[in-house]
Scaffold this motif. Sequence first.
Motif, PDB file in Angstrom:
ATOM      1  N   UNK A 102     -11.470   5.617 -10.758  1.00 51.48           N
ATOM      2  CA  UNK A 102     -11.921   6.197  -9.481  1.00 51.48           C
ATOM      3  C   UNK A 102     -11.621   7.693  -9.386  1.00 51.48           C
ATOM      4  N   UNK A 103     -10.486   8.104  -9.917  1.00 55.62           N
ATOM      5  CA  UNK A 103     -10.140   9.531  -9.890  1.00 55.62           C
ATOM      6  C   UNK A 103     -11.095  10.358 -10.745  1.00 55.62           C
ATOM      7  N   UNK A 104     -11.503   9.806 -11.885  1.00 56.31           N
ATOM      8  CA  UNK A 104     -12.447  10.530 -12.748  1.00 56.31           C
ATOM      9  C   UNK A 104     -13.822  10.617 -12.096  1.00 56.31           C
ATOM     10  N   UNK A 105     -14.235   9.536 -11.423  1.00 56.82           N
ATOM     11  CA  UNK A 105     -15.516   9.587 -10.721  1.00 56.82           C
ATOM     12  C   UNK A 105     -15.493  10.672  -9.656  1.00 56.82           C
ATOM     13  N   UNK A 106     -14.376  10.763  -8.930  1.00 55.11           N
ATOM     14  CA  UNK A 106     -14.243  11.786  -7.890  1.00 55.11           C
ATOM     15  C   UNK A 106     -14.256  13.180  -8.512  1.00 55.11           C
ATOM     16  N   UNK A 107     -13.592  13.322  -9.663  1.00 51.56           N
ATOM     17  CA  UNK A 107     -13.542  14.612 -10.352  1.00 51.56           C
ATOM     18  C   UNK A 107     -14.939  15.042 -10.778  1.00 51.56           C
ATOM     19  N   UNK A 108     -15.690  14.142 -11.413  1.00 50.84           N
ATOM     20  CA  UNK A 108     -17.024  14.502 -11.902  1.00 50.84           C
ATOM     21  C   UNK A 108     -18.036  14.641 -10.771  1.00 50.84           C
ATOM     22  N   UNK A 109     -17.829  13.934  -9.673  1.00 49.13           N
ATOM     23  CA  UNK A 109     -18.664  14.127  -8.482  1.00 49.13           C
ATOM     24  C   UNK A 109     -18.491  15.560  -7.983  1.00 49.13           C
ATOM     25  N   UNK A 110     -17.272  16.024  -7.989  1.00 54.29           N
ATOM     26  CA  UNK A 110     -16.968  17.393  -7.565  1.00 54.29           C
ATOM     27  C   UNK A 110     -17.620  18.416  -8.498  1.00 54.29           C
ATOM     28  N   UNK A 111     -17.619  18.101  -9.803  1.00 49.34           N
ATOM     29  CA  UNK A 111     -18.177  19.038 -10.783  1.00 49.34           C
ATOM     30  C   UNK A 111     -19.695  19.147 -10.684  1.00 49.34           C
ATOM     31  N   UNK A 112     -20.389  18.027 -10.469  1.00 54.37           N
ATOM     32  CA  UNK A 112     -21.850  18.104 -10.366  1.00 54.37           C
ATOM     33  C   UNK A 112     -22.255  18.876  -9.114  1.00 54.37           C
ATOM     34  N   UNK A 113     -21.468  18.745  -8.074  1.00 54.68           N
ATOM     35  CA  UNK A 113     -21.756  19.498  -6.851  1.00 54.68           C
ATOM     36  C   UNK A 113     -21.476  20.976  -7.057  1.00 54.68           C
ATOM     37  N   UNK A 114     -20.407  21.270  -7.768  1.00 55.08           N
ATOM     38  CA  UNK A 114     -20.040  22.667  -8.038  1.00 55.08           C
ATOM     39  C   UNK A 114     -21.112  23.379  -8.851  1.00 55.08           C
ATOM     40  N   UNK A 115     -21.654  22.694  -9.860  1.00 57.01           N
ATOM     41  CA  UNK A 115     -22.615  23.318 -10.773  1.00 57.01           C
ATOM     42  C   UNK A 115     -24.068  22.951 -10.474  1.00 57.01           C
ATOM     43  N   UNK A 116     -24.293  22.252  -9.366  1.00 57.36           N
ATOM     44  CA  UNK A 116     -25.652  21.843  -8.954  1.00 57.36           C
ATOM     45  C   UNK A 116     -26.357  21.043 -10.052  1.00 57.36           C
TER      46      UNK A 116
END
Length: 296
Positions: free
Chosen positions: A240-254
């Motif tokens: 779950x923590x990794x999903x949250x991390x990568x969710x943040x990254x896709x939003x950061x980099x569009x």
Amino acid sequence: MNKIDLHMHSIYSIDGEYTPKQLVKMCAQKSVKVMALTDHNSIKGVAEAKEYAEESGIHCIPAIELDCTFESATLHVLGYGINTEFEDFNQIEQDILKQEQVASIKRIELVKKLGIVFDTNEAIKLSKDGYISGEMIAEVALKHEENRNHLLMTPYYEGGDRCDNPYVNFYWDICSQGKAAYVPVEYITLKKAIETIKAAGGVSVLAHPGNNVREDKEFLERIIKEGIDGIEVYSSYHTPNQMAFYKEQVEKYSLLQTVGSDFHGKTKPAIEIDSVQCNSQGEKIYHSLMEKINSI
């Protein structure tokens, strides 16, 4: 429409168990509405999957999973919406097969040097086109009782801490990059993988990065700069923590976000089709992906 699984493998992947038709049937049984057959370096099963998916009222997105390298790391890139007539895919598949046939012999030797007992002939029977994977070696080796007392093997038997998906865990622990029985294969570069998918009219997505990129932000940023279109945020490999991390990254980099089980069958028995939840974002993921595909 939250029933979506964009990452699964058929018999056209070296480690897949089911035919494309069987996978479609399994998707239908689980009420999956959108699927993608993403065989390793192969598009041979896509036509069959699309045919039966259409009959079942399922949208099957033509796809592939390309093995590639970047900065000495082996990565997997998913290509969605590709033209399956694009000849480069067949060339890539044949090149890797030839290398893997040679690597299989070395892989067997290295595993046996570790004192792990298994019947080479039994492994050959499981092989496809002379390609013997770490998972196949594990399947044969785990049948030998003498391996139960081998320190490297005990985790994969019942009760061991790696027994949930013993075959693929054996591969990751013993035969993957940097491990004792690793045999290098010269895959295409990440840049080449992205360019090939783009040339075939597709969208490139970094598969299960939590497995090899982990949460290395600087490494991930360099990967993104190569031109990747998206990241598989929701994966059976991710915590779950990794999903949250990568969710943040896709939003950061569009970037696009996708979801996939990486279902194989017996190679990963703990993983089922539609086993990864994407927090009710299935429809958004689908429409964003299709919008990107249609814009190319």
